[in-house]
Design a protein around this motif. Sequence first.
Motif, mmCIF file in Angstrom:
data_model
loop_
_atom_site.group_PDB
_atom_site.id
_atom_site.type_symbol
_atom_site.label_atom_id
_atom_site.label_comp_id
_atom_site.label_asym_id
_atom_site.label_seq_id
_atom_site.Cartn_x
_atom_site.Cartn_y
_atom_site.Cartn_z
ATOM 1 N N GLU A 7 -30.667 13.587 -13.625
ATOM 2 C CA GLU A 7 -30.655 14.445 -14.808
ATOM 3 C C GLU A 7 -31.813 14.102 -15.737
ATOM 4 O OE1 GLU A 7 -29.994 17.147 -17.653
ATOM 5 O OE2 GLU A 7 -29.121 17.088 -15.637
ATOM 6 N N GLN A 8 -32.071 12.803 -15.881
ATOM 7 C CA GLN A 8 -33.197 12.378 -16.712
ATOM 8 C C GLN A 8 -34.510 12.872 -16.119
ATOM 9 O OE1 GLN A 8 -33.294 11.129 -19.576
ATOM 10 N NE2 GLN A 8 -35.372 10.329 -19.837
ATOM 11 N N SER A 9 -34.613 12.793 -14.801
ATOM 12 C CA SER A 9 -35.839 13.267 -14.135
ATOM 13 C C SER A 9 -36.023 14.766 -14.355
ATOM 14 C CB SER A 9 -35.772 12.956 -12.644
ATOM 15 O OG SER A 9 -36.904 13.450 -11.977
ATOM 16 N N ARG A 10 -34.932 15.534 -14.246
ATOM 17 C CA ARG A 10 -35.034 16.975 -14.473
ATOM 18 C C ARG A 10 -35.418 17.271 -15.914
ATOM 19 N NH1 ARG A 10 -30.438 16.945 -10.952
ATOM 20 N NH2 ARG A 10 -29.030 16.850 -12.741
ATOM 21 N N HIS A 11 -34.844 16.498 -16.833
ATOM 22 C CA HIS A 11 -35.155 16.711 -18.247
ATOM 23 C C HIS A 11 -36.633 16.431 -18.524
ATOM 24 C CE1 HIS A 11 -34.098 17.036 -22.514
ATOM 25 N NE2 HIS A 11 -34.956 16.047 -22.720
ATOM 26 N N ARG A 62 -36.786 7.162 -23.067
ATOM 27 C CA ARG A 62 -36.386 5.919 -22.391
ATOM 28 C C ARG A 62 -35.144 5.316 -23.034
ATOM 29 N NH1 ARG A 62 -42.364 3.036 -21.802
ATOM 30 N NH2 ARG A 62 -43.194 4.457 -20.180
ATOM 31 N N ASP A 63 -35.090 5.336 -24.355
ATOM 32 C CA ASP A 63 -33.933 4.767 -25.037
ATOM 33 C C ASP A 63 -32.655 5.523 -24.675
ATOM 34 O OD1 ASP A 63 -35.564 2.918 -26.223
ATOM 35 O OD2 ASP A 63 -35.719 3.971 -28.153
ATOM 36 N N TYR A 64 -32.786 6.844 -24.598
ATOM 37 C CA TYR A 64 -31.601 7.633 -24.239
ATOM 38 C C TYR A 64 -31.163 7.332 -22.806
ATOM 39 C CZ TYR A 64 -28.552 11.582 -23.281
ATOM 40 O OH TYR A 64 -27.476 12.357 -22.927
ATOM 41 N N ARG A 65 -32.130 7.259 -21.902
ATOM 42 C CA ARG A 65 -31.791 6.937 -20.504
ATOM 43 C C ARG A 65 -31.129 5.563 -20.423
ATOM 44 N NH1 ARG A 65 -36.712 5.262 -17.027
ATOM 45 N NH2 ARG A 65 -36.400 3.542 -18.492
ATOM 46 N N ASN A 66 -31.702 4.597 -21.107
ATOM 47 C CA ASN A 66 -31.125 3.240 -21.069
ATOM 48 C C ASN A 66 -29.728 3.205 -21.682
ATOM 49 O OD1 ASN A 66 -33.460 2.258 -19.870
ATOM 50 N ND2 ASN A 66 -34.381 1.640 -21.820
ATOM 51 N N THR A 67 -29.523 4.013 -22.717
ATOM 52 C CA THR A 67 -28.194 4.067 -23.334
ATOM 53 C C THR A 67 -27.164 4.639 -22.368
ATOM 54 O OG1 THR A 67 -29.153 4.326 -25.536
ATOM 55 C CG2 THR A 67 -26.854 4.990 -25.251
ATOM 56 N N ILE A 68 -27.540 5.696 -21.656
ATOM 57 C CA ILE A 68 -26.632 6.283 -20.667
ATOM 58 C C ILE A 68 -26.308 5.276 -19.569
ATOM 59 C CG2 ILE A 68 -26.406 8.041 -18.879
ATOM 60 C CD1 ILE A 68 -25.999 9.109 -21.664
ATOM 61 N N LEU A 69 -27.354 4.589 -19.091
ATOM 62 C CA LEU A 69 -27.125 3.589 -18.038
ATOM 63 C C LEU A 69 -26.279 2.429 -18.552
ATOM 64 C CD1 LEU A 69 -30.614 3.501 -16.254
ATOM 65 C CD2 LEU A 69 -28.564 4.819 -15.659
ATOM 66 N N ASP A 70 -26.512 2.044 -19.802
ATOM 67 C CA ASP A 70 -25.689 0.977 -20.389
ATOM 68 C C ASP A 70 -24.229 1.428 -20.513
ATOM 69 O OD1 ASP A 70 -27.858 -0.680 -20.574
ATOM 70 O OD2 ASP A 70 -28.228 -0.289 -22.713
ATOM 71 N N TYR A 71 -24.031 2.696 -20.809
ATOM 72 C CA TYR A 71 -22.674 3.225 -20.911
ATOM 73 C C TYR A 71 -21.972 3.187 -19.558
ATOM 74 C CZ TYR A 71 -18.963 6.723 -21.209
ATOM 75 O OH TYR A 71 -17.769 7.378 -21.136
ATOM 76 N N TYR A 72 -22.689 3.616 -18.525
ATOM 77 C CA TYR A 72 -22.092 3.564 -17.187
ATOM 78 C C TYR A 72 -21.806 2.122 -16.767
ATOM 79 C CZ TYR A 72 -23.191 8.512 -16.598
ATOM 80 O OH TYR A 72 -23.243 9.874 -16.747
ATOM 81 N N GLN A 73 -22.696 1.219 -17.111
ATOM 82 C CA GLN A 73 -22.464 -0.181 -16.791
ATOM 83 C C GLN A 73 -21.252 -0.710 -17.574
ATOM 84 O OE1 GLN A 73 -24.254 -2.229 -14.414
ATOM 85 N NE2 GLN A 73 -22.316 -3.289 -14.801
#
Length: 430
Positions: free
Chosen positions: A164-168, A400-411
């Motif tokens: 999704e991040q890549s598409r965005h 990048r911050d948004y992507r990292n936040t999403i990944l941190d949420y999943y983690q």
Amino acid sequence: MTQMSISRDDYTSYETGLARFWLLVCFCLWLPASWAAGEPLSEEQVIGLFYARNLSLISAEFGLETAQAQKLIAAAIPNPELNLYSQELAPNYPIASNGPVIYVSVSQLIETAGKRRLRMENSLLGEQAAESDLRDAIRTLTQAVRRAYYDLLLAQETMEATQEQSRHVQRLVEVQQKRFDVGDISERDLTRIKIEALKSQSDIDKTTAQVVSARSQLAVFLAWPEETAHLSVKDQWPDGKAFDDLKDAVSAVGFAMERRPDLLAARTRYAQAKQGIDLAKAQRIPDVRITAGFAHDLGNFVQNGATLGISVPLPLFYRQEGEIAQAGIRSNDAELRVRQTEVAVHSEVSTAFAAWISANTIVKRFETEVLQKAKHIRDSAEIAYTNGSTDIIDLIQAQRDYRNTILDYYQAQANRAYAYADLKMAIGEE
């Protein structure tokens, strides 16, 4: 030493659990056919397949079967012995009508002091301990397969977020390309956003490898290597409602003390060892062997007659002192293991409960605060860059911050799921 006793009522919940276990095994028999359509597997379905196919769990069942065989052996009654022998065999007899003496008898060992009953009670406790051992194997292995399930779910969600991040970012590239074509932005800004798109594609490659690895690990638990490439799981994290009755660590520890199969096995083996002392003491009382038969003696005044005999060993020099001492040592050692297991249960449950509370709090904080703010910052940066009030560096950093936040949420969700699995194992649930 402290007295302990195990009643049959203590096993009611465990027998119910074993029945549920076998129900899940039967339930999973239709899963391979139904899953062939490619539907993602739920956590319950994965555990059902695991119960039926995992080789370690199948091996653990042999311990229970061995204990059941020991129970049959303990209940066995000694078989009688048939004796047939002859004496006074000779080539010639002074009187032609005389002949050898023939004896036919049957002897039976009579066990005294309730030895057979004590053996049966001891073997029953052994079977109950083996049941608890099997439940403990189910408990620990289920926790491991749950973790493998959550690993794959985390990898899948990371893959979706990365895609999704890549598409965005790709849409940003298309928009910025149009702005560059009309001279609204510099080639330098366009190149930077294109580099960010390439980085997001590289992230997809990395997460693809993570998905493959997680699938392989789960396939190992399911003993299903031929389906590794097709394994997928439902997007469903545990919500922790199973812990609603656990108000605090004290109640969690109390719950575990009643249900943990390893603790129940230790307590049962202590009761078995205590009962073994009674069995060792009973061995001091000699068993009696009774023999009855028929004698045919042509050279005797009474040619045909019955025989009756009784034999009893005399415990004059040795009275099982060594066996009784060994039984006492085993009892003390078994009680020590109960205390050690209780301490371990208290520590494991307290640690797991604290980890669950912490992980659950973090996830809730993400869902109520962090995610919304991160999305707002990203969207604001895009609008600001479009309006020319910020530069490309701020936009990329916001992405990048948004992507990292999403990944941190999943983690964080995965960490909560791991804590969920650990706490379920700690309190003694499959």
